[in-house]
Design a protein around this motif. Structure first.
Motif, PDB file in Angstrom:
ATOM      1  N   LEU A   6       1.486 -10.819   4.214  1.00  0.00           N
ATOM      2  CA  LEU A   6       0.177 -10.298   4.645  1.00  0.00           C
ATOM      3  C   LEU A   6      -0.334  -9.237   3.672  1.00  0.00           C
ATOM      4  CD1 LEU A   6      -1.503 -10.915   7.152  1.00  0.00           C
ATOM      5  CD2 LEU A   6      -0.462  -8.982   8.285  1.00  0.00           C
ATOM      6  N   GLN A   7       0.583  -8.362   3.236  1.00  0.00           N
ATOM      7  CA  GLN A   7       0.182  -7.317   2.296  1.00  0.00           C
ATOM      8  C   GLN A   7      -0.156  -7.905   0.923  1.00  0.00           C
ATOM      9  OE1 GLN A   7      -0.621  -4.458   3.255  1.00  0.00           O
ATOM     10  NE2 GLN A   7       0.282  -4.576   5.289  1.00  0.00           N
ATOM     11  N   ASN A  10      -3.562  -9.323   1.271  1.00  0.00           N
ATOM     12  CA  ASN A  10      -4.497  -8.201   1.347  1.00  0.00           C
ATOM     13  C   ASN A  10      -4.732  -7.586  -0.030  1.00  0.00           C
ATOM     14  OD1 ASN A  10      -4.619  -4.904   2.569  1.00  0.00           O
ATOM     15  ND2 ASN A  10      -6.168  -6.451   2.914  1.00  0.00           N
ATOM     16  N   SER A 301       0.323   1.150   1.902  1.00  0.00           N
ATOM     17  CA  SER A 301      -0.216   1.453   3.236  1.00  0.00           C
ATOM     18  C   SER A 301       0.698   0.977   4.357  1.00  0.00           C
ATOM     19  CB  SER A 301      -1.583   0.788   3.406  1.00  0.00           C
ATOM     20  OG  SER A 301      -2.452   1.246   2.413  1.00  0.00           O
TER      21      SER A 301
ATOM     22  N   SER B 246      -8.685  -2.765   5.623  1.00  0.00           N
ATOM     23  CA  SER B 246      -7.771  -3.890   5.822  1.00  0.00           C
ATOM     24  C   SER B 246      -6.312  -3.480   5.652  1.00  0.00           C
ATOM     25  CB  SER B 246      -8.137  -5.028   4.884  1.00  0.00           C
ATOM     26  OG  SER B 246      -8.106  -4.580   3.552  1.00  0.00           O
ATOM     27  N   GLN B 247      -6.032  -2.575   4.696  1.00  0.00           N
ATOM     28  CA  GLN B 247      -4.629  -2.221   4.500  1.00  0.00           C
ATOM     29  C   GLN B 247      -4.069  -1.398   5.655  1.00  0.00           C
ATOM     30  OE1 GLN B 247      -6.956  -0.657   2.484  1.00  0.00           O
ATOM     31  NE2 GLN B 247      -6.167   1.262   1.681  1.00  0.00           N
ATOM     32  N   TYR B 248      -4.978  -0.821   6.478  1.00  0.00           N
ATOM     33  CA  TYR B 248      -4.512  -0.092   7.665  1.00  0.00           C
ATOM     34  C   TYR B 248      -4.442  -1.017   8.877  1.00  0.00           C
ATOM     35  CZ  TYR B 248      -5.535   3.889   4.728  1.00  0.00           C
ATOM     36  OH  TYR B 248      -5.555   4.766   3.686  1.00  0.00           O
ATOM     37  N   THR B 250      -3.724  -4.458   8.700  1.00  0.00           N
ATOM     38  CA  THR B 250      -2.642  -5.449   8.606  1.00  0.00           C
ATOM     39  C   THR B 250      -1.316  -4.951   9.215  1.00  0.00           C
ATOM     40  OG1 THR B 250      -2.496  -4.790   6.283  1.00  0.00           O
ATOM     41  CG2 THR B 250      -3.486  -6.920   6.738  1.00  0.00           C
ATOM     42  N   PRO B 251      -0.927  -3.672   9.063  1.00  0.00           N
ATOM     43  CA  PRO B 251       0.318  -3.247   9.728  1.00  0.00           C
ATOM     44  C   PRO B 251       0.235  -3.305  11.258  1.00  0.00           C
ATOM     45  CG  PRO B 251      -0.262  -1.686   8.007  1.00  0.00           C
ATOM     46  CD  PRO B 251      -1.427  -2.597   8.183  1.00  0.00           C
ATOM     47  N   LEU B 253      -0.908  -5.707  12.980  1.00  0.00           N
ATOM     48  CA  LEU B 253      -0.621  -7.064  13.426  1.00  0.00           C
ATOM     49  C   LEU B 253       0.856  -7.274  13.741  1.00  0.00           C
ATOM     50  CD1 LEU B 253      -2.847  -8.844  10.746  1.00  0.00           C
ATOM     51  CD2 LEU B 253      -3.381  -8.601  13.154  1.00  0.00           C
TER      52      LEU B 253
END
Lengths: 341, 448
Positions: A6-7, A10, A301, B246-248, B250-251, B253
């Motif tokens: 996922l990362q 992203n 992140s 988005s980078q905050y 995605t975690p 999920l």
């Protein structure tokens, strides 16, 4: 595993945007030697081409009903969109696909804006110090921002993705992970779109005579001039091309980030770091650094990473820039002699 | 008495007696003399109010709406227009002929949603333009900064939209007054509805704007939901104006959380909410439950920015133009007739603050700041759109009803984006002022 994938996804979609903006910046710097701080504003202008196109499609006939008033006291207006009234189902289709369709508007508009900007202002600063170029282009960016704010307001204006691509794609199924890994369709499309645009720019420069002359001019402008080629005109077109690349990147980004007048500035600083890390004047470097920094920012992140180094997500890009510049002062793929005089 | 007997000792004695005799009446008129010493007491036919609103920056649309409301308030105070809430406010000393016989004039300054710019603007309006009161808002950081300045200069600050607990908590000031509700009250209002709608066995994940308002809202909502029995998976701070969240997201999920709470406002709220919906969060099932998103502070102007993403999202609001009471109807009609749109909650709170200040001057019979402060402290009123309201003396926070709202599934137009789920009564929103600490400080009159 799915968290890591996922990362990566992203990072790739973030990196796509960075790479597209950095590519235009590098193109302008490599050809004209101009540090263009208004490049972020071109990205924003592209996004507002999408907004304008959408507004054109939403133009309505307004009939005021003198008998009725709204709940807040003003006269009731009955509104009917022209496009839907005239074109029926095709009008509704156009409306749904207004973001990708607005690329057709953005390409000529951005090309004209780019050429006018170069002929009207930038060319007067070719021989001036970089500090002057930065000041004038930064000032231009602020003027463009304020004009957009005057006409469109300060709030973000959402631009929905076409309904067919509004949901999420189950990417995990490709890796036998079932439905555990989902990613927004539009972000995946943006990733491929940025790769396609980058590929097209490289193909143009690599495989066309026009591109060959531009590349030759980037290396030795004077000699190309001696051969009787009007290199200046070609560079003007390259400036227009960079504006188009930034513009279409902005158009396609609107469903991801509702555009507002300030969105270009938000990307500008990061894109400059990308250019510096990639190496001043290196197109390949800009693209590679764009994706690299996007992925690193995304991984930084993750909560697991932040629990080890708190706040790393805020500084990772600048930290990488410091490390790269200390070890490779010209950046990852920097050319010798660029900005070293 | 012979002249030659009037020696030096007698002369000094007589002088002292005469001095005491002359000074004695001053003891009885001391108050009247001090009244003239309060900052910017009007001497001409007008009294000047200062509007400190964000006309540029992320909250410019709210700032413009606030300015419209202030202009409407001035009109109504001066007896022009249809009177708006002057007709419904109870009790009121306002007569629609200005304030204490003086017509209301105003000056304005663009706060740019920046603390330093807003302080500079407020200082200019006080020192150069002679503003006797400052009002406006949209950011708690700005409100706290301007409130501090007003305390230093001895000018009353009637805060506009500011939602941080700190404004009337640890940073409260004697010269500062807030009509808008706060993050703690949002938590009190929202928690029972969350329990009713989503149950008591939930795990929340917070994304929080990294500044005073975000911190206090996160704390308030976390406390309120944990009292319900909810667990908190993680609370992550995000930089202001991050753009791409988005980078905050995605975690979230893979965090095991089944509720995402967005402690964001303005542009951040629009972006984080839109992106969370794009990532399919609301279509996801976690722990056997549908994942939900909550936005504790809703603003209709921001909802316009978020578009369809706002549908079905729960949050709180200070006021809504669709409330059925007479005061709301009057104000909405005045505002709508004047500007062609319904007023936002930011506009309502600013309009009410302007009227409340003017009314306090009328009741005090003077513009002398300490007397006006006394008139506002503990004042109870009604007919301003939020039911019976108390300006609590202990912290200068208004206590009144607030709303739990939900993004409407089928809005009729762009002004009909929220439906009122519950009107939370004032009694449910009371709290002990000591929980936030802070000190109001003195109400000593100052010359500016």
């Amino acid at each position: 595993m799915d968290a890591i994938l996922l990362q990566v996804l992203n990072g790739l979609d973030k990196g796509g945007a960075y790479a597209l903006i950095a590519l235009g910046l590098t193109l302008v710097f490599g050809t004209l030697g101009v540090v263009n701080f208004a490049h972020g504003a071109l990205f924003m202008l592209g996004a507002f081409c999408a907004v304008t196109f959408d507004k054109l499609l939403k133009l309505e006939s307004v009939v005021v009903d003198p008998e009725k008033t709204t709940a807040w006291g003003s006269k009731l207006e009955i509104r009917t969109p022209y496009v839907e009234a005239w074109l029926g189902d095709f009008g509704r289709f156009l409306h749904d696909y207004s973001v990708p369709a607005s690329i057709l508007l953005a390409i000529p508009v951005m090309l004209v804006i780019g050429i006018v900007m170069e002929r009207g202002l930038i060319r007067h600063f070719y021989k001036r110090p970089h500090a002057d170029q930065i000041l004038v282009t930064f000032g231009l960016a602020i003027v463009i921002q304020e004009v957009i704010k005057h006409f469109f307001g300060a709030n973000p204006i959402p631009q929905p993705a076409p309904p067919a691509f509004a949901g999420t794609a189950y990417v995990g199924a490709l890796f036998g992970m079932g439905q555990t890994l989902a990613y927004p369709w539009w972000r995946i499309i943006y990733m491929f779109f940025s790769l396609a645009v980058i590929g097209a720019v490289f193909a143009f420069l690599q495989f066309t005579t026009y591109g060959m002359v531009v590349r030759a001019g980037m290396h030795d402008r004077q000699t190309v001039g001696f051969l009787g080629i009007d290199i200046q005109r070609r560079f003007t077109v390259v400036f227009g091309l960079a504006a188009v690349v930034a513009g279409v990147a902005g158009v396609m980004y609107t469903p991801i980030l509702p555009p507002d007048y300030h969105m270009g500035m938000d990307f500008l600083v990061l894109s400059f770091v990308v250019v510096v890390v990639g190496g001043m004047g290196s197109l390949g470097g800009a693209v590679a650094a764009g994706f690299l920094l996007g992925i690193l920012q995304s991984f930084a992140s993750m909560n697991e990473v932040k629990s080890i180094v708190p706040g790393i997500d805020h500084i990772i890009i600048y930290l990488v820039a410091v490390v790269v510049l200390l070890t490779l002062p010209r950046g990852l793929f920097g050319r010798k002699g660029v900005m070293e005089e | 008495m012979k002249f030659d007997s009037f020696n030096r000792r007698r002369f000094l004695g007589a002088s002292a007696v005469a001095g005491v005799g002359l000074a004695a009446p001053m003891h009885f008129v001391r108050g009247a003399y001090a009244a003239d010493m309060s900052c910017n007491m009007p001497t001409g036919k007008t009294v000047t109010f200062g509007w400190n609103i964000p006309l540029t920056g992320a909250y410019a649309d709210e700032g413009n709406d606030e300015l419209k409301a202030f202009k409407l308030a001035v009109k109504h105070l001066n007896g022009e227009g249809d009177g708006g809430m002057l007709k419904t406010m109870k009790p009121t000393a306002l007569k629609g002929n200005g304030v204490l016989g003086k017509k209301v004039a105003f000056v304005q300054s663009d706060s740019q949603t920046k603390s330093d710019a807003s302080r500079d603007g407020a200082k200019r309006m006080i020192e150069r333009d002679g503003a006797i009161m400052i009002s406006g808002g949209s950011s708690s950081g700005v409100a706290v900064a301007v409130q501090g300045l007003c305390q230093e200069l001895g000018v009353i600050f009637m805060a506009g939209l500011t939602h941080s607990n700190d404004t009337t908590g640890k940073d409260k000031k004697r010269y500062g007054f807030r009509h808008f509700f706060n993050a703690y009250q949002s938590g009190l209002a929202l928690a029972p509805v969350l329990a009713q709608e989503y149950g008591k066995d939930r795990t929340a994940y917070h994304l929080t704007a990294d500044y005073t308002w975000g911190w206090t809202q996160e704390e308030s909502i976390k406390n309120a939901t944990e009292k319900l029995g909810w667990k908190t998976a993680k609370a992550v701070r995000t930089p202001l104006g991050a753009g791409d969240f988005s980078q905050y997201i995605t975690p979230v999920l893979n965090s095991g959380a089944d509720v995402l709470i967005l402690n964001h406002y303005g542009k951040d709220m629009v972006n984080s909410l839109t992106q969370a919906v794009q990532f399919g969060l609301r279509d996801k099932m976690v722990n056997g439950k549908k994942v939900e998103i909550v936005v504790p502070l809703f603003s209709e102007l921001m909802a316009q920015g978020a578009g369809d993403a706002v549908k079905g999202i729960l949050g709180t609001s200070n006021w809504d133009w669709k409330l059925p009471d007479e005061a709301t109807k009057n104000f909405t009609k005045s505002f709508g007739t004047e500007y062609g749109t319904p007023p936002s909650q930011a506009a309502q709170t600013c309009y009410v603050q302007a009227l409340l200040y003017a009314d306090a001057c009328e009741r005090a019979g003077t513009f002398y700041a300490p007397a006006v402060i006394k008139a506002l402290e503990g004042f109870e009123f009604d007919g301003m759109g939020n039911g019976k309201t108390l300006y609590r003396a202990a912290d200068h926070q208004c206590f009144k009803s607030c709303l739990v709202v939900r993004g409407k599934e089928k809005p009729k137009d762009k002004f009909d984006l929220m439906e009122i789920v519950k009107v939370v009564p004032r009694e449910d929103l009371m709290y002990d002022p000591k929980i936030f600490g802070g000190d109001l400080g003195p109400s000593t009159a100052k010359q500016c």
